[in-house]
Design a protein around this motif. Sequence first.
Motif, PDB file in Angstrom:
ATOM      1  N   SER A  15      -4.589   6.602   1.443  1.00 28.05           N
ATOM      2  CA  SER A  15      -4.055   5.289   1.050  1.00 28.05           C
ATOM      3  C   SER A  15      -4.519   4.900  -0.332  1.00 28.05           C
ATOM      4  O   SER A  15      -5.693   5.081  -0.682  1.00 28.05           O
TER       5      SER A  15
ATOM      6  N   GLN B 187       0.811  -1.202   0.000  1.00 26.39           N
ATOM      7  CA  GLN B 187       0.000   0.000   0.000  1.00 26.39           C
ATOM      8  C   GLN B 187       0.854   1.266   0.000  1.00 26.39           C
ATOM      9  O   GLN B 187       1.804   1.383   0.754  1.00 26.39           O
TER      10      GLN B 187
ATOM     11  N   GLU C 264       0.910   5.348   0.707  1.00 22.18           N
ATOM     12  CA  GLU C 264       0.201   6.371   1.468  1.00 22.18           C
ATOM     13  C   GLU C 264       0.896   7.716   1.268  1.00 22.18           C
ATOM     14  O   GLU C 264       2.114   7.806   1.338  1.00 22.18           O
TER      15      GLU C 264
END
Length: 186
Positions: free
Chosen positions: A185, A22, A24
């Motif tokens: 995110s 992920q 961010e």
Amino acid sequence: MRRIILLITIGLILFTGTANAQLEIGGSYELRNEDPKNGFGLRIQKGILGSVPVVDLGIRLHASFFSEEFDRDNLGQDYSIEYTNYDVGVAGYGGVSLGLIQPYAGIGIGTENYEAVVNNYSVSGDLNPEGDESNLYWNLFTGAKVTVIPMVKPFVEYRYSNKELSSPTLADAQSGRIMFGVLLSF
């Protein structure tokens, strides 16, 4: 300038080497215990282990900017000093997911530039506080993210910095700051 380019290069190498994790991106309002006291920060961070459900390990690039102007009076002469400070760093962090709250901690390195400019100063002598200083630092940080909406994560973080990498005798070698911000995110 070479330090900033080196940190950005290291960060890009680390970020391009991690797949399926992920990303961010976020911003923060920062308060610290030295002048200037208030500033803003930006960060880009990416998880390294996307397949582990509870553990969150990652890397981060962060930058902060502080600026403030102070009015002074010296021997009857009025003047103002504008302090500007910016820093750039790279860090590694680890945390756990506990439902909506995700506590984390980490360690990193960076470079900081500090500048003081005097405006309307007409007194000569040793009282002129203008200057420019650059330091290397290491930092430790801890904080927590809250998952309100899966893409939006407010956070609070405390970062302790130590500038002894540049000069072991630096008077203000240690500082702390608290940050309040939001991560998006992807």
